[in-house]
Design an enzyme around this catalytic site. Structure first.
Site, PDB file in Angstrom:
ATOM      1  N   GLU A 259       4.432  62.108 -23.479  1.00  0.00           N
ATOM      2  CA  GLU A 259       4.085  62.246 -24.902  1.00  0.00           C
ATOM      3  C   GLU A 259       2.754  61.539 -25.075  1.00  0.00           C
ATOM      4  OE1 GLU A 259       3.034  61.425 -28.303  1.00  0.00           O
ATOM      5  OE2 GLU A 259       4.700  59.989 -28.417  1.00  0.00           O
ATOM      6  N   CYS A 293       0.116  58.682 -33.282  1.00  0.00           N
ATOM      7  CA  CYS A 293      -0.271  59.893 -32.553  1.00  0.00           C
ATOM      8  C   CYS A 293      -0.167  61.133 -33.421  1.00  0.00           C
ATOM      9  CB  CYS A 293       0.578  60.041 -31.289  1.00  0.00           C
ATOM     10  SG  CYS A 293       2.360  60.139 -31.607  1.00  0.00           S
TER      11      CYS A 293
END
Length: 487
Positions: A259, A293
């Site tokens: 990720e 993010c």
């Protein structure tokens, strides 16, 4: 003692390593200083793992795996449920540590910790449902079936911006699958991560089934990823670090879950509800000082409503209250470090130099700590560094578009594909954009919330594999096929 939002205080942190069920200072006694970004003052120390500690952690994870995998899934779920209960009971204290070492407002920190308990419970239940299949044989004397088995000891790497919520996704899923796991936590924000891991250790898991390390990230990753006993690698981090770790894992034939970073585009169409769009996007943009993010970064706004959007967005941004996390009225805390401040200053200066207009912010606050003003830049050229590098800070980059097709081209221009945002009241426009935007996740007329029951994943350089939803536990399982000839 449980802290209220108006009474947040922490003692100096003494964060240790968790190896074979024991909290240890490390075989060489080395420590790193933890800095409170709101004061630039030390708020504790964290132990540094030596190579001997790494070897001990892996040996313990091997033994822990052999013990944990043989506990029936329903019993594993009960133990994990106890870990979730402990985490909820300790949420206030852990959140106070998190706010002090990482900087986010206490209310946001407590939400992160409390939400992590939901993650544990979700995967505890998923672990009960890891079924195989019975496949009809091609002949009457053949039976074929499959079974799902835990892959083995897992090495996990987690970042500083959400040190609890990012770590718990990896730890809970691996444990629910029957794996042991060694977590390399963030040295910048180790206390809250350790508090969360202590809940697992105190819940009654076998010694070695969970481990926690801190130290030199490159040394730890090189050792763990290459070790024969580690059978899977999972990481949340930057694209550069992710590519390095994935390359190393590939050399040793280890499956990985990555990720990685993003650079989320926002497409605000001329038929959008501007009040809704501004309210939602300001909230998401400046969450955790933009160190997210999923943070919206490239704001692409229809020219007809462009000036109105910029004006409203700026008005909301300058009204945000910036202060240390122990102020219950704070909307945004400090950046994580002086390096982040310097990065923001450089990106803003570059954008202005190539033609962007500074609407507000653009500089650090004149006070102690790593505080940076919420920043809005308009008419940002695509050649600006910030339009090509993930800013990872409280900087909103806004530029107009004339057609939806033009906005889509810009949204897909970069090699990143994690999150994206669309604001429109047209079903046709929504369908066109959601089908053609290159991202693992798309939010329409809303911002994201981290719901563990939904998949969390990116495409392109933003990684692969998912950390949410019904398939996430499969990252830590292997499928074995068994064929029987019954005669």
């Amino acid at each position: 003692m449980e802290m209220t939002e108006s009474q947040v205080s922490v003692e100096m942190l003494d964060v240790r390593l968790l190896i074979n069920g024991e909290w240890v200072s490390g075989s060489e006694g080395n420590r790193l200083t933890i800095i409170d970004p709101a004061t630039n003052s030390p708020c504790g120390h964290v132990a540094v793992a030596s190579e001997r500690d790494l070897a001990n952690a892996v040996a313990a994870a091997e033994e822990g795996f052999n013990a944990w995998r043989n506990i029936p899934p329903f019993q594993r779920a009960t133990i994990l449920g106890k870990a979730a209960t402990l985490l909820r009971e300790r949420a206030g204290d852990i959140a106070a540590d998190l706010s002090a070492e990482q900087g986010k407002p206490f209310a946001q920190a407590k939400h992160e910790v409390s939400g992590a308990a939901d993650v544990i419970e979700w995967f505890a239940e998923e672990g009960k449902r890891c079924f195989g299949q019975v496949i009809p044989g091609r002949t009457t004397d053949t039976h074929t079936l499959t079974r799902l088995e835990p892959i083995g000891p897992v090495a996990a790497f987690t970042p500083w911006n959400f040190p609890v919520s990012q770590a718990v996704k990896k730890v809970a899923a691996a444990l629910a699958a029957g794996c042991s796991i060694i977590l390399k936590g963030p040295e910048e924000a180790p206390g809250a991560c350790a508090g969360m891991m202590k809940c697992f250790a105190d819940a009654g898991l076998p010694s070695g089934s969970v481990g926690l390390l801190y130290g030199n990230p490159a040394e730890i990753s090189n050792y763990l990823v290459a070790h024969d006993s580690i059978r899977c690698v999972t990481l949340t981090g930057s694209v550069a670090v992710g590519k390095t770790v994935a390359s190393l894992a590939g050399r040793y034939m280890k499956p990985v879950v990555m990720e990685l970073g993003g650079h989320a585009p926002v497409i605000v169409c001329e038929d959008a509800d501007l009040d809704l769009a501004v309210e939602q996007l300001v909230k998401m943009k400046f969450l955790n000082a933009g160190q997210v993010c999923l943070s919206p970064t490239r704001f692409l706004v229809a020219r007809k409503i462009y000036d109105d959007f910029v004006s409203r967005f700026r008005e909301r941004a300058v009204a945000l209250k910036i202060d240390a996390g122990d102020n219950p009225e704070a909307d945004m805390g400090p950046l994580a470090s002086q390096r982040r401040i310097e990065s923001m200053e450089a990106l803003v200066a570059d954008a202005i130099e190539v033609g962007a207009t500074l609407k507000c912010g653009g500089q650090r606050l004149e006070r102690t700590g790593c505080f940076f003003m919420p920043t809005v830049l308009s008419n940002v050229p695509t050649e600006a560094r910030a339009m090509n590098e993930e800013p990872f800070g409280p900087v909103a980059l806004i530029r107009p578009f004339d057609t939806v097709e033009e906005a889509l081209v810009e949204a897909n221009r970069l090699p990143f594909g994690l999150a994206s945002y669309i604001f429109t009241n047209s079903i046709q426009t929504e369908a066109f954009l959601t089908e053609n935007i290159q991202a693992g996740m798309v939010a329409v007329n809303r911002i994201f919330s981290s719901n563990i029951e939904a998949p969390f994943s990116g495409v392109k350089d933003s990684g692969y594999g998912t950390e949410g939803g019904t398939f996430a536990i499969r990252n830590f399982l292997t499928e074995k096929m068994i064929t029987r000839f019954v005669g």
